[in-house]
Design a protein around this motif. Sequence first.
Motif: not given
Length: 404
Positions: A41, A173, A194, A197-199, A202
């Motif tokens: 990252s 997270e 970013n 990319k986290t649940e 999504k």
Amino acid sequence: MRLHRNLVYAVIDGLNLIFNEDKYADKVVQQLLKRDKRWGSRDRGFIAETTYDIVRWKRLYGEIAEVKEPFSRENLWRIFAVWATLKGIQLPDWKQLEGTPSRRIKGRFDELSKIRKCRESIPDWLDDMGSKELGEATWEKELKALNQQAEVVIRVNTLKTNKKALQALLIDEDIATIAIKNYPDALQLKERSNVFKTEAFKNGLFEVQDASSQLIADFLDVKPGMRIADACAGAGGKSLHLAAKMDNKGQIIAMDIYGFKLKELKRRAKRNGAHNIEPREITSTKTIKKLHNQMDRVLIDAPCSGLGVLRRNPDAKWKLKPEFIDNIKKTQQEILRDYSKMVKPGGKMVYATCSILPSENQDQVKAFLQSENGKDFGLVKDKKVLASTSGFDGFYMALLAKKQ
């Protein structure tokens, strides 16, 4: 900071694509970050932030380096050396950076910083236009604000969660956020991350949307059960916000001339759980005519110069041309004339742009109200959002009501 050769090469490659091949900075950076899966990252952050920083200050760094476009690869290295020197980064013993005149760079910086168009890194014509339309003092403050890196702001999807619940999930997270006063659905990240990319993303619990842009859904004064037309919907960020404000009740016809953008909206709506959005591509004037006098609310998020969002799109100031702004003003007039016909008697319409120029905003509304097509409308209120006073993107929105 220690410079790593492969990361700097990626930046140089990206700058070549942006400056010499007229590629969009966000697309270039996306591609660069996929170049090496081993990058962490911090590596990706260096590439993205350095590339955007040099794009933002292209004129200043280019004049300090005494190079002109089109930039050769050697010129791009000289510009990079200016960036690194002004950041206080010790230059490594690489042949591309040999002979960098550090003392002269700092002297040139001090000299050029006395000239606004160099200090704020802006084309001559755009500096002239901005100062003429906004006045010297306001333009000066706005330029300074628009040259800052944009904060990451997300909008809570209230169809699926609430602000406190989302904050708790994001903390799990390792993403900390703060609420923003007077922005009911907004959260600001404490540190860049970013979030895609986290649940939570999504699962459709939030969208990335600047705080200023989030003002528009409330401004349109929607209620559950209404028929709404989002006339320039694009990928649908504001349509999704409207769906949440309407509790999924009623109908939102999301319209655009670009079908691929509406496909993206369809995908986002599914993730968000927004079921009352109907994407509709504008293929001819018939698409609009079928909706004449039928809509309770119409949102016209008009195409514009985008000067209010330079913080996140710094390459736009180099791509913009005076003739584009002249042409976009004509397009704005045509869109207001044609799309306003969808508003039913007693209905309301919002005209919005992400520009800070009065000629794209207040002047367009005034011209519309004085036209034959605008004679049945009245201005209820308008709002000018400047980056220098809000801390977020520059925006304009006007609420107009149609007579019964």
